[in-house]
Design an enzyme around this catalytic site. Sequence first.
Site, PDB file in Angstrom:
ATOM      1  N   LYS A  87       0.984  -1.073  -0.057  1.00 27.11           N
ATOM      2  CA  LYS A  87      -0.114  -0.013  -0.191  1.00 27.11           C
ATOM      3  C   LYS A  87       0.926   1.253   0.122  1.00 27.11           C
ATOM      4  O   LYS A  87       1.831   1.421   0.921  1.00 27.11           O
ATOM      5  CB  LYS A  87      -0.892  -0.095   1.281  1.00 27.11           C
ATOM      6  CG  LYS A  87      -2.130   0.673   1.180  1.00 27.11           C
ATOM      7  CD  LYS A  87      -2.922   0.528   2.244  1.00 27.11           C
ATOM      8  CE  LYS A  87      -4.348   1.310   2.380  1.00 27.11           C
ATOM      9  NZ  LYS A  87      -4.865   1.185   3.551  1.00 27.11           N
TER      10      LYS A  87
HETATM   11  C1  E4P Z   1      -8.213   1.604   3.849  1.00 27.57           C
HETATM   12  O1  E4P Z   1      -7.604   1.234   3.140  1.00 27.57           O
HETATM   13  C2  E4P Z   1      -8.143   2.943   4.412  1.00 27.57           C
HETATM   14  O2  E4P Z   1      -7.016   3.110   5.040  1.00 27.57           O
HETATM   15  C3  E4P Z   1      -9.412   3.240   5.411  1.00 27.57           C
HETATM   16  O3  E4P Z   1     -10.776   2.737   4.689  1.00 27.57           O
HETATM   17  C4  E4P Z   1      -9.583   4.622   5.898  1.00 27.57           C
HETATM   18  O4  E4P Z   1     -10.689   4.584   6.723  1.00 27.57           O
HETATM   19  P1  E4P Z   1     -11.232   5.817   7.549  1.00 27.57           P
HETATM   20  O5  E4P Z   1     -11.456   6.960   6.759  1.00 27.57           O
HETATM   21  O6  E4P Z   1     -12.357   5.510   8.242  1.00 27.57           O
HETATM   22  O7  E4P Z   1      -9.972   5.887   8.713  1.00 27.57           O
END
Ligand code: E4P
Length: 217
Positions: A87
């Site tokens: 990621k």
């Molecule tokens: C996933 O890849 C993201 O990091 C996550 O969905 C972020 O979610 P949030 O905005 O609820 O922290």
Amino acid sequence: MKFFIDTANLDQIKEAQDLGILDGVTTNPSLMAKEGITGHEHILKHYVSICEAVEGDVSAEVIAVDFEGMVKEGEALAALHPQIVVKIPMIKEGVKALKYFSDKGIKTNCTLVFSPGQALLAAKAGATYVSPFIGRLDDVSTDGIQLIEDIRNIYDNYAFETEILAASVRHTMHIISCAHAGADVMTGPLSAITGLLKHPLTDIGLEKFLADYKKGN
Ligand code: E4P
């Protein structure tokens, strides 16, 4: 549409896996910290435990923000387990890293995407997944689902293969809207996924069926 669970909580991951509908997991440093998973070695071990609990892709985020650092960290993450997807944040160095990993055949998830232009760049760089954060856009009075529709349109115009992974999904209705908008994948909390199950008429109907069955037995 693929369903990913957005958590580092192993119990919740296993519960979603047991449902038989789970296609993968996304994590981020905040989700790791929320579960008390801190320290480099502990985090790496936890990624392996998650991979062992599910069958699909597991996103593991790099901490470095320079190209060399992202490459070093991403290669180490990818070597941990075949299910790991590296990621990478949507920054200039990140775009270079996406291209590097794409050329090497290593799967990537481009994170922190908030605009169609960023999604276009991620696809050009060969990202496997692009993660538009719909909940965080909604938080600042901007339509997150509209972004999914915009990216879908752009990707379809050019047949980009990058999968749209709707991230920052906060509730069940987000999942339905993402499905309407043509997201390839959504990642959300277990509560949003199990929310899809619920309808009061199902509960009332089942109660009546069971009561009527008992009358004759
Ligand atoms: C996933 O890849 C993201 O990091 C996550 O969905 C972020 O979610 P949030 O905005 O609820 O922290």
